[in-house]
Motif scaffolding. Structure first.
Motif, PDB file in Angstrom:
ATOM      1  N   MET A 103       7.808   5.296   2.726  1.00  0.00           N
ATOM      2  CA  MET A 103       6.822   4.398   3.351  1.00  0.00           C
ATOM      3  C   MET A 103       5.894   3.795   2.300  1.00  0.00           C
ATOM      4  O   MET A 103       5.690   2.581   2.241  1.00  0.00           O
ATOM      5  CB  MET A 103       6.027   5.216   4.382  1.00  0.00           C
ATOM      6  CG  MET A 103       5.052   4.374   5.183  1.00  0.00           C
ATOM      7  SD  MET A 103       5.890   3.199   6.271  1.00  0.00           S
ATOM      8  CE  MET A 103       4.517   2.296   6.888  1.00  0.00           C
ATOM      9  N   MET A 104       5.379   4.704   1.443  1.00  0.00           N
ATOM     10  CA  MET A 104       4.482   4.249   0.373  1.00  0.00           C
ATOM     11  C   MET A 104       5.205   3.297  -0.572  1.00  0.00           C
ATOM     12  O   MET A 104       4.696   2.212  -0.898  1.00  0.00           O
ATOM     13  CB  MET A 104       3.974   5.473  -0.399  1.00  0.00           C
ATOM     14  CG  MET A 104       3.117   5.152  -1.572  1.00  0.00           C
ATOM     15  SD  MET A 104       1.531   4.508  -1.084  1.00  0.00           S
ATOM     16  CE  MET A 104       0.740   5.995  -0.557  1.00  0.00           C
ATOM     17  N   SER A 162       5.794  -0.164   0.911  1.00  0.00           N
ATOM     18  CA  SER A 162       4.615  -1.042   0.929  1.00  0.00           C
ATOM     19  C   SER A 162       4.316  -1.576  -0.467  1.00  0.00           C
ATOM     20  O   SER A 162       3.944  -2.743  -0.634  1.00  0.00           O
ATOM     21  CB  SER A 162       3.404  -0.297   1.500  1.00  0.00           C
ATOM     22  OG  SER A 162       2.939   0.650   0.574  1.00  0.00           O
ATOM     23  N   ILE A 163       4.525  -0.738  -1.483  1.00  0.00           N
ATOM     24  CA  ILE A 163       4.264  -1.198  -2.862  1.00  0.00           C
ATOM     25  C   ILE A 163       5.251  -2.297  -3.243  1.00  0.00           C
ATOM     26  O   ILE A 163       4.871  -3.341  -3.786  1.00  0.00           O
ATOM     27  CB  ILE A 163       4.356  -0.016  -3.849  1.00  0.00           C
ATOM     28  CG1 ILE A 163       3.170   0.924  -3.637  1.00  0.00           C
ATOM     29  CG2 ILE A 163       4.388  -0.513  -5.282  1.00  0.00           C
ATOM     30  CD1 ILE A 163       3.270   2.197  -4.414  1.00  0.00           C
ATOM     31  N   GLY A 199       4.626  -5.507  -1.354  1.00  0.00           N
ATOM     32  CA  GLY A 199       3.406  -6.131  -1.886  1.00  0.00           C
ATOM     33  C   GLY A 199       3.660  -6.821  -3.208  1.00  0.00           C
ATOM     34  O   GLY A 199       3.248  -7.971  -3.431  1.00  0.00           O
ATOM     35  N   CYS A 200       4.390  -6.148  -4.103  1.00  0.00           N
ATOM     36  CA  CYS A 200       4.642  -6.712  -5.438  1.00  0.00           C
ATOM     37  C   CYS A 200       5.488  -7.976  -5.327  1.00  0.00           C
ATOM     38  O   CYS A 200       5.225  -8.971  -6.012  1.00  0.00           O
ATOM     39  CB  CYS A 200       5.340  -5.687  -6.326  1.00  0.00           C
ATOM     40  SG  CYS A 200       4.187  -4.472  -6.989  1.00  0.00           S
ATOM     41  N   LEU A 245       5.800 -10.029  -2.772  1.00  0.00           N
ATOM     42  CA  LEU A 245       4.949 -11.088  -2.218  1.00  0.00           C
ATOM     43  C   LEU A 245       4.035 -11.652  -3.313  1.00  0.00           C
ATOM     44  O   LEU A 245       3.878 -12.871  -3.451  1.00  0.00           O
ATOM     45  CB  LEU A 245       4.088 -10.512  -1.089  1.00  0.00           C
ATOM     46  CG  LEU A 245       4.509 -10.865   0.344  1.00  0.00           C
ATOM     47  CD1 LEU A 245       3.658 -10.094   1.340  1.00  0.00           C
ATOM     48  CD2 LEU A 245       4.351 -12.372   0.563  1.00  0.00           C
ATOM     49  N   GLY A 246       3.450 -10.738  -4.085  1.00  0.00           N
ATOM     50  CA  GLY A 246       2.528 -11.148  -5.148  1.00  0.00           C
ATOM     51  C   GLY A 246       3.209 -12.035  -6.174  1.00  0.00           C
ATOM     52  O   GLY A 246       2.661 -13.061  -6.597  1.00  0.00           O
ATOM     53  N   VAL A 275      -4.228   0.948  -7.583  1.00  0.00           N
ATOM     54  CA  VAL A 275      -2.985   1.328  -6.913  1.00  0.00           C
ATOM     55  C   VAL A 275      -2.688   2.803  -7.170  1.00  0.00           C
ATOM     56  O   VAL A 275      -2.427   3.578  -6.240  1.00  0.00           O
ATOM     57  CB  VAL A 275      -1.824   0.441  -7.400  1.00  0.00           C
ATOM     58  CG1 VAL A 275      -0.499   1.000  -6.930  1.00  0.00           C
ATOM     59  CG2 VAL A 275      -2.005  -0.976  -6.892  1.00  0.00           C
ATOM     60  N   ILE A 308      -2.680   5.842  -4.334  1.00  0.00           N
ATOM     61  CA  ILE A 308      -1.536   6.720  -4.066  1.00  0.00           C
ATOM     62  C   ILE A 308      -1.958   8.182  -4.223  1.00  0.00           C
ATOM     63  O   ILE A 308      -1.638   9.039  -3.384  1.00  0.00           O
ATOM     64  CB  ILE A 308      -0.367   6.378  -5.011  1.00  0.00           C
ATOM     65  CG1 ILE A 308       0.112   4.940  -4.774  1.00  0.00           C
ATOM     66  CG2 ILE A 308       0.784   7.340  -4.782  1.00  0.00           C
ATOM     67  CD1 ILE A 308       1.050   4.444  -5.844  1.00  0.00           C
ATOM     68  N   TYR A 338      -1.590   2.509   3.547  1.00  0.00           N
ATOM     69  CA  TYR A 338      -0.405   1.804   3.053  1.00  0.00           C
ATOM     70  C   TYR A 338      -0.666   0.308   2.981  1.00  0.00           C
ATOM     71  O   TYR A 338      -0.324  -0.362   2.000  1.00  0.00           O
ATOM     72  CB  TYR A 338       0.794   2.077   3.963  1.00  0.00           C
ATOM     73  CG  TYR A 338       1.271   3.497   3.915  1.00  0.00           C
ATOM     74  CD1 TYR A 338       1.172   4.241   2.734  1.00  0.00           C
ATOM     75  CD2 TYR A 338       1.832   4.107   5.030  1.00  0.00           C
ATOM     76  CE1 TYR A 338       1.606   5.541   2.685  1.00  0.00           C
ATOM     77  CE2 TYR A 338       2.278   5.413   4.993  1.00  0.00           C
ATOM     78  CZ  TYR A 338       2.157   6.137   3.807  1.00  0.00           C
ATOM     79  OH  TYR A 338       2.584   7.404   3.752  1.00  0.00           O
ATOM     80  N   GLY A 370      -0.757  -1.962  -0.286  1.00  0.00           N
ATOM     81  CA  GLY A 370       0.156  -3.109  -0.326  1.00  0.00           C
ATOM     82  C   GLY A 370      -0.588  -4.383  -0.690  1.00  0.00           C
ATOM     83  O   GLY A 370      -0.115  -5.182  -1.511  1.00  0.00           O
ATOM     84  N   CYS A 386      -1.380  -4.467  -4.223  1.00  0.00           N
ATOM     85  CA  CYS A 386      -0.148  -4.748  -4.961  1.00  0.00           C
ATOM     86  C   CYS A 386       0.151  -6.246  -4.964  1.00  0.00           C
ATOM     87  O   CYS A 386       0.648  -6.778  -5.960  1.00  0.00           O
ATOM     88  CB  CYS A 386       1.023  -3.985  -4.353  1.00  0.00           C
ATOM     89  SG  CYS A 386       1.113  -2.306  -4.962  1.00  0.00           S
ATOM     90  N   VAL A 387      -0.143  -6.919  -3.845  1.00  0.00           N
ATOM     91  CA  VAL A 387       0.050  -8.377  -3.796  1.00  0.00           C
ATOM     92  C   VAL A 387      -0.829  -9.038  -4.867  1.00  0.00           C
ATOM     93  O   VAL A 387      -0.359  -9.876  -5.649  1.00  0.00           O
ATOM     94  CB  VAL A 387      -0.318  -8.924  -2.393  1.00  0.00           C
ATOM     95  CG1 VAL A 387      -0.315 -10.441  -2.423  1.00  0.00           C
ATOM     96  CG2 VAL A 387       0.639  -8.396  -1.347  1.00  0.00           C
ATOM     97  N   ALA A 391       0.607 -11.047  -8.137  1.00  0.00           N
ATOM     98  CA  ALA A 391       0.240 -12.447  -8.351  1.00  0.00           C
ATOM     99  C   ALA A 391      -0.454 -12.608  -9.707  1.00  0.00           C
ATOM    100  O   ALA A 391      -0.115 -13.499 -10.499  1.00  0.00           O
ATOM    101  CB  ALA A 391      -0.675 -12.921  -7.221  1.00  0.00           C
TER     102      ALA A 391
END
Lengths: 124, 237
Positions: free
Chosen positions: A1-2, A5-6, A9-10, A12-13, A42, A46, B7, B11, B14-15, B19
């Motif tokens: 799960m963790m 999400s990481i 997120g990365c 998307l970033g 981050v 965690i 989470y 997340g 992390c975005v 970026a």
């Protein structure tokens, strides 16, 4: 799960990063400090999640206040001609290693517990 | 529920991280960062050393080949009077071309950039230019110099004296101030040509460039180390 999400997120970033225009060279120093602050956040998030004492307010405020203080230090260092941002980087990276140690220990003990259980099952 | 929030928060950070990293890397790609410059510098240093070694090796090779050539000439002309005459002729022409080490009387000049460093005077006047060296060589040749060298760079028929930034190139090799100009020839006429009133060194001294001229009885001038070749000029028949 963790991990999911990481990773999400990365990705998307990175997509957002490719869309946005590049920044001027002088600002890139501040962005670099922000990157290190984000990395620290981050890892801290965690680690605290593992220790089950994750607090949203602490996490968000920590990220913003740390990043802003580091940028201010960079600015001050530029004015005083001293590389103060190095101090911020050292603190951030040191904390990253600390948190990484906590994360590592947690998962190592998890793995050894699992293998113990398997062995006990085999014995039975 | 609390866990889920954690989470999402991680997340989101992390975005931001992703970026910022992407933007930063894209920005730095176009720039000459200090690290990239240091890399480029050390690479340049490496290649410079390599080329220096290569040029040293080439010079050694050249010396060996010249020795071999001399030996071959000696052996090929060892028998017979006519070939001995040819050998003498060859030696004489080589000497005129500047391909042999020569000794004789003449003058030695030392020309040094001005010691003054005033900003009030035009800096161009305080340093020695390629045109100054050309004029001095011209003056010496006019006075009957038989062999000329500047900082051990022999002046031969194909020699060019050119400007290359803060150094001067002679025969393609870098030379810098102080310049030692050796010339073999009639001492009186060379000395007279250089020191005469209104001569070129007068102009140099007026620009506060240091010129020192000495009569020397035993000057040694080493040979031209490059190759004299002609590709386009053909002998008329």
């Amino acid at each position: 799960m963790m991990i999911i999400s990481i990773i999400v997120g990365c990705i998307l970033g990175v997509v957002i990063g490719f869309i946005t225009p590049t920044i001027p060279y002088t600002v890139s120093q501040y962005l670099a400090i922000a990157i290190v602050a984000a990395l620290d956040s981050v890892f801290g998030g965690i680690a605290s999640n593992i220790k089950k004492n994750f607090d949203m307010k602490v996490f968000i405020s920590g990220f913003f206040v740390n990043a802003i203080l580091a940028m201010l230090l960079t600015y001050l260092g530029e004015k005083l001609n001293v590389d103060i941002y190095l101090a911020a980087i050292i603190v951030f990276v040191g904390r990253m290693f600390n948190n990484l140690g906590i994360i590592r220990r947690y998962y190592l003990s998890k793995i050894s517990e699992k293998s113990k259980k398997i062995r006990e099952k085999d014995k039975k | 529920m609390k866990n889920k929030n954690a989470y999402i928060a991680i997340g989101i950070v992390c975005v931001v991280l992703g970026a910022a990293l992407t933007v930063q890397i894209r920005t730095m790609q176009g720039e000459n960062s200090a690290v990239a410059q240091a890399f480029a510098n050390s690479e340049l240093k490496d290649s410079l050393l390599e080329w220096k070694e290569k040029s040293e090796n080439a010079e050694k090779d050249l010396e060996e080949s010249i020795k071999k050539l001399e030996k071959l000439r000696d052996t090929s002309t060892a028998n017979g009077n006519s070939s001995e005459e040819k050998q003498e002729e060859l030696k004489k022409y080589n000497q005129i071309l500047g391909l042999t080490d020569v000794t004789g009387e003449g003058i030695v000049m030392t020309v040094t950039d001005s010691a003054q460093s005033s900003t009030a005077i035009d800096m161009n006047n305080l340093i020695i230019h390629d045109s100054d060296l050309r004029s001095l060589v011209n003056e010496l040749s006019n006075a009957g110099a038989e062999a000329i060298s500047i900082n051990d760079e022999r002046i031969v028929s194909t020699t060019a004296i050119t400007c290359a930034g803060n150094v001067i190139l002679i025969n393609g090799n870098k030379v810098g101030s102080p310049f030692t100009i050796k010339a073999i020839g009639s001492q009186a006429s060379l000395y007279g040509a250089i020191t005469r009133a209104g001569g070129y060194t007068y102009g140099l001294k007026a620009r506060s460039i240091q010129v020192e001229t000495k009569k020397v009885n035993n000057i040694q001038i080493s040979r031209y180390t490059g190759a004299l070749t002609q590709k386009y000029a053909k002998e008329d028949k």
